[in-house]
Design an enzyme around this catalytic site. Sequence first.
Site, PDB file in Angstrom:
ATOM      1  N   ASP A 172       0.785  -1.257   0.000  1.00 20.65           N
ATOM      2  CA  ASP A 172       0.000   0.000   0.000  1.00 20.65           C
ATOM      3  C   ASP A 172       0.814   1.302   0.000  1.00 20.65           C
ATOM      4  OD1 ASP A 172      -1.969  -1.918   0.183  1.00 20.65           O
ATOM      5  OD2 ASP A 172      -2.779  -1.243   2.102  1.00 20.65           O
TER       6      ASP A 172
ATOM      7  N   LYS B 204      -7.078  -4.972  -2.942  1.00 18.56           N
ATOM      8  CA  LYS B 204      -7.825  -5.515  -1.801  1.00 18.56           C
ATOM      9  C   LYS B 204      -8.733  -4.448  -1.235  1.00 18.56           C
ATOM     10  CE  LYS B 204      -4.017  -4.403   1.274  1.00 18.56           C
ATOM     11  NZ  LYS B 204      -4.704  -3.344   2.027  1.00 18.56           N
TER      12      LYS B 204
ATOM     13  N   CYS C 127      -2.029  -2.818   7.668  1.00 19.30           N
ATOM     14  CA  CYS C 127      -1.917  -3.747   6.533  1.00 19.30           C
ATOM     15  C   CYS C 127      -0.636  -4.561   6.552  1.00 19.30           C
ATOM     16  CB  CYS C 127      -2.126  -2.996   5.230  1.00 19.30           C
ATOM     17  SG  CYS C 127      -3.846  -2.430   5.096  1.00 19.30           S
TER      18      CYS C 127
HETATM   19  C1  VGL Z   1      -4.644   0.615   5.751  1.00 20.60           C
HETATM   20  C2  VGL Z   1      -6.213   1.474   7.167  1.00 20.60           C
HETATM   21  C3  VGL Z   1      -7.187   1.364   6.172  1.00 20.60           C
HETATM   22  C4  VGL Z   1      -3.220   0.211   5.536  1.00 20.60           C
HETATM   23  C5  VGL Z   1      -5.606   0.494   4.752  1.00 20.60           C
HETATM   24  O1  VGL Z   1      -2.764   0.139   4.362  1.00 20.60           O
HETATM   25  O2  VGL Z   1      -2.527  -0.044   6.556  1.00 20.60           O
HETATM   26  N1  VGL Z   1      -4.962   1.086   6.940  1.00 20.60           N
HETATM   27  N2  VGL Z   1      -6.861   0.879   4.978  1.00 20.60           N
END
Ligand code: VGL
Length: 202
Positions: free
Chosen positions: A12, A110, A155
């Site tokens: 991410d 995702k 994540c």
């Molecule tokens: C994430 C919160 C919501 C992450 C993704 O990538 O850690 N955290 N969505």
Amino acid sequence: MRGAHEALIVIDVQNDFCPGGALAVADGDSIIPRINELMAEFQVKVLTQDWHPADHSSFAANHPDAEEFSVTEMPYGPQVLWPKHCVQGTAGAAFHKGLLTDPADVIIRKGFRAAIDSYSAFFENDHETPTGLDGYLRTRGARELTLVGLATDFCVAYSAIDAAKLGYGVTVLEGACRAIDLNGSLEDALQGMADAGVRLEP
Ligand code: VGL
Ligand code: ZN
């Protein structure tokens, strides 16, 4: 060069998790040069991309009167309600422009189902709906995983713990990750990873 059984998983590294983004992680972009270097070392390279529809149930804005960063109960368990982030096709959902994406073999998206969040790159937050990453890695022959990216305590940690449970050898390079750190979540995540047998390295 690492062996063919080793994979790099980059979690991410998207605009919304970097400074100026909707769910900015402090210093989130500072890890990018090291991640780019790592990408050249591995033969198997995976990027993940948080990829939510605008009506996603993890967004506080989609729950009447809910505060951002509060916790609600979902059918699959407790869920933090986040600021709206990484909406499919928006600039916030794009990878940070500094991240070298061309070397990646595959991109796993995702969190694309409105009713359920997916922190982990392996399973959605019900801990049973697979993303397909396990099958990809197995068929590529990867057994040892190195995880980096954002955010350490959500994540990255969920992915690392699931990977360890699936039987992979897992290393998280803490120096190539940054955390949200919400109500002690970083300490909990580090403990959870250690308990699951994840190697934490600088
Ligand atoms: C994430 C919160 C919501 C992450 C993704 O990538 O850690 N955290 N969505
Ligand atoms: Zn998300």
